[in-house]
Design a protein around this motif. Structure first.
Motif, PDB file in Angstrom:
ATOM      1  N   HIS A 146       0.841  -1.209   0.000  1.00 44.54           N
ATOM      2  CA  HIS A 146       0.000   0.000   0.000  1.00 44.54           C
ATOM      3  C   HIS A 146       0.877   1.261   0.000  1.00 44.54           C
ATOM      4  O   HIS A 146       0.711   2.155  -0.829  1.00 44.54           O
ATOM      5  CB  HIS A 146      -0.926  -0.012   1.222  1.00 44.54           C
ATOM      6  N   GLU A 147       1.819   1.311   0.932  1.00 43.80           N
ATOM      7  CA  GLU A 147       2.637   2.534   1.051  1.00 43.80           C
ATOM      8  C   GLU A 147       3.539   2.732  -0.163  1.00 43.80           C
ATOM      9  O   GLU A 147       3.725   3.852  -0.634  1.00 43.80           O
ATOM     10  CB  GLU A 147       3.462   2.503   2.347  1.00 43.80           C
TER      11      GLU A 147
ATOM     12  N   HIS B  88       1.825   4.570  -2.871  1.00 45.31           N
ATOM     13  CA  HIS B  88       1.917   6.038  -2.769  1.00 45.31           C
ATOM     14  C   HIS B  88       3.266   6.521  -3.317  1.00 45.31           C
ATOM     15  O   HIS B  88       3.343   7.482  -4.070  1.00 45.31           O
ATOM     16  CB  HIS B  88       1.812   6.479  -1.312  1.00 45.31           C
TER      17      HIS B  88
ATOM     18  N   GLU C 252      -4.965   6.446  -2.721  1.00 42.17           N
ATOM     19  CA  GLU C 252      -5.099   5.313  -1.806  1.00 42.17           C
ATOM     20  C   GLU C 252      -5.312   4.009  -2.572  1.00 42.17           C
ATOM     21  O   GLU C 252      -4.939   2.931  -2.109  1.00 42.17           O
ATOM     22  CB  GLU C 252      -6.260   5.540  -0.837  1.00 42.17           C
TER      23      GLU C 252
ATOM     24  N   TYR D 259     -10.838   6.404   1.626  1.00 43.32           N
ATOM     25  CA  TYR D 259     -10.526   4.971   1.617  1.00 43.32           C
ATOM     26  C   TYR D 259     -11.700   4.147   1.091  1.00 43.32           C
ATOM     27  O   TYR D 259     -11.505   3.157   0.387  1.00 43.32           O
ATOM     28  CB  TYR D 259     -10.132   4.498   3.013  1.00 43.32           C
TER      29      TYR D 259
HETATM   30 ZN    ZN Z   1      -2.534   5.256   2.058  1.00 42.11          ZN
END
Ligand code: ZN
Ligand code: X8Z
Length: 598
Positions: A364-365, A368, A394, A506
């Motif tokens: 997930h990170e 980004h 996101e 989200y």
């Molecule tokens: Zn995030």
């Protein structure tokens, strides 16, 4: 006569062109000067903020003070009347400007509305209050029976402990931080509303929602629709969880609503670890990996799709692992990704340990991070280096997070015996315990609580009351025992402090991620969406890079339509989980449903 007319028309056109070119030139000069100063001030503020989040020393206000000062300087610039007036003046002649210039000017006004220097005292007070509240939140010393405990350890107890008294202890400990934040939240509720009102927004919530080009009501309607669409499935999951957990904890009478401390997550937002799928035990398989391996594996996934290696500075400057208990300071315990200079300086703040949850979070990170790196290109002006919208940002990492958990890929990594015949519907249930369970929490509880907090100015003596009413209504979760207003349970969720009035991002990101995943599986990989392997697929890599490259220079609705052929809709998500309905209905035969409609 005709010839004469043509000459006149050409003359007019030339005059028109000249003035258009001149206005564009003037606008560009303004944008260039603004951008140069903005970039320097934002970088200074981000670097100070980074320090405030990675080194919290009890009783030491040095970092907080430096952060405040840097943020004040940035606010004084972005909110200055001169900049607001100049942007408004150019936008008054928007039909003479390029679309890119219009977008940048609108962004300038959007940022100004958060820091209007017509009310400098308010802005200063808000920055001070936010900085202090963040330090308090992440400097908090969680304790069980007087002994300090990390949030990772609390999470571990909630995931594995079968003795209810031990679970209750851990859950209660996790909520203690909220009470210490209550006064600060009341103060921020007022300051956040008042600052954005100076530039004409109704309240802080409508300000944040406007970033999508939407009105608050439109967003709330969309969230309600999403909740309703997923309700039949969530009701089955809720029933399933009540009966299965009662069995696990040896409770004879199955409760109508789920006690909060029964669930494997502090907020009941993700129940994934409630079940272990036979033949597919990722947590077990990760036990002999290091935290660093998890990160490097996530990087390898992106590289396999054609993304570059992470820059050396990422590894050098990020804060990736939990601090040792004797570090003498604390750090932000929630995962985040930072784009400090809006160019090459990208970093992550995490506390990675080898677990399936962190395995997914690393993907997930890095989503980004790779988004930041992709739109930091010469075609995207600094001011538009952001996602197509916040939810897109996101969605990318969560998309790769979903792909990274699918069986064919996990088997390819060697984390599963390839002959393993994991139960497909059980695997799907496990995914639903993440993605479906998340919707009543995000689109329901968090969105409505923050809406009421800001737009309805919820009084302080109703924070906890409303919070638990919403938890019960949307999630079907109740507190282990009454929680009065001496507690402030909403403030135990970090986003209430440092990502305010944006949690619907989200919920939307899950909708977008299933739309993207469905498109990728069917049209690019030609694989079953339930069993994909993204790894190494170059066509898919190109699709993703093209999607990320334009950043905030494109309209998000157009981009979504262009890439998936569809408007925003939960259909792909519903389709994905459709096979689960019959399976759960069968498992729930003879059981009583207790979850109300929304
Ligand atoms: Zn995030
Ligand atoms: O906060 C996050 C990310 C930070 S960028 C880890 N998430 C939400 C949460 O933890 O509440 C990801 C999903 C929901």
């Amino acid at each position: 006569m005709k010839r004469f007319l043509t000459v006149i028309l050409i003359g007019f056109a030339l005059v028109g062109c000249a003035s258009k070119a001149k206005i564009q030139q003037e606008a560009q000069a303004f944008l260039d000067a603004y951008t140069a100063e903005y970039k320097a001030l934002a970088y200074a503020a981000d670097k100070a903020d980074w320090k405030s989040n990675t080194m919290i020393i009890e009783g030491d206000t040095t970092n907080a003070y430096a952060t405040r000062k840097a943020k004040e300087a940035l606010a004084a610039f972005t909110g200055s009347s001169a900049n607001i007036e100049a942007a408004q003046e150019f936008l008054g002649r928007r039909n003479k400007l390029t679309p890119l210039q219009v977008r940048q000017l609108e962004k300038i006004l959007y940022m100004a509305a958060n820091n209007p220097q017509t009310v400098p005292d308010l802005v200063e007070a808000r920055i001070k209050a936010e900085t202090e509240q963040t330090e308090k939140l992440y400097g908090f010393d969680f304790k069980i029976n007087g002994a300090s405990i990390s949030t990772n350890d609390i999470d571990q107890i909630l995931k594995t402990e079968t003795q209810l008294p031990r679970r209750l202890e851990a859950w209660r400990a996790s909520k203690e931080v909220g009470a210490s934040l209550k006064d600060g939240l009341v103060n921020l509720q007022r300051l956040r509303n008042e600052t954005v009102r100076a530039l004409g927004y109704n309240d802080y919530c409508s300000y944040q929602v406007s970033d999508y080009g939407m009105e608050t009501q439109e967003l709330l309607d969309l969230m309600l629709q999403l909740n309703r669409e997923l309700r039949p499935l969530y009701r089955e999951i809720h029933t399933y969880a009540r009966y299965e957990l009662a069995k696990r904890y040896g409770v004879e009478e199955v409760p109508d609503m789920l006690p909060a401390h029964w669930l494997p997550n502090r907020w009941g937002q993700d129940w994934t670890s409630m079940i272990t799928v036979e033949g597919f035990d990722l947590d077990g398989a990760l036990q002999d990996k290091t935290a660093k391996w998890l990160l490097e594996q996530a990087e390898r996934f992106y590289i396999s799709l054609g993304f570059p290696e992470l820059p050396g500075t990422f590894w050098e400057w990020s804060s990736l692992y939990p601090l040792p208990p004797d570090a003498g300071y604390k750090k932000n315990n929630h995962a985040s990704a930072w784009h400090l200079d809006l160019d090459k300086d990208v970093r992550c703040l995490m506390s990675v340990v080898p677990s399936s949850e962190w395995y997914e979070t690393t993907h997930h990170e890095l989503g980004h991070i790779y988004y930041y790196m992709s739109y930091s290109n010469p075609d995207v002006p600094i001011l538009l280096r952001q996602g197509a919208n916040r939810a897109f940002h996101e969605a990318i990492g969560s998309l790769l997070g979903l792909a990274s958990m699918q069986k064919p890929f996990i088997a390819h990594l060697g984390l599963l015996p390839t002959e393993a015949q994991a139960h497909e519907l059980q695997s799907l249930l496990k995914e639903a315990l993440n993605y479906v369970v998340f919707i009543p929490w995000s689109a329901g509880v968090m969105t409505e609580f923050e809406y009421e907090l800001y737009a309805k100015e919820l009084p302080r003596d109703q924070f906890n009351k409303r919070w638990w009413e919403l938890k019960s209504k949307y999630q079907g979760i109740v507190p282990p025992s009454p929680r009065g207003e001496e507690h402030c349970d909403p403030a135990s969720k970090t986003h209430i402090t440092d990502d305010p009035a944006q949690y619907y991002d989200y919920a939307l990101s899950y909708v977008i991620l299933f739309q993207l995943h469905d498109h990728i599986a069917r049209n690019i990989l030609r694989q079953d969406p339930h069993a994909t392997n993204y790894y190494g697929d170059k066509e898919l890599g190109k699709f993703l890079r093209d999607l990320l490259y334009p950043g905030g220079t494109r309209d998000w609705r157009e981009l979504l339509r262009e890439t998936t052929g569809e408007d925003l809709s939960a259909n792909a998500m519903l389709r994905y989980f459709e096979p689960l309905m019959a399976y759960l209905k069968k498992a729930n035969e003879g059981r009583k449903h207790t979850l109300p409609d929304v």
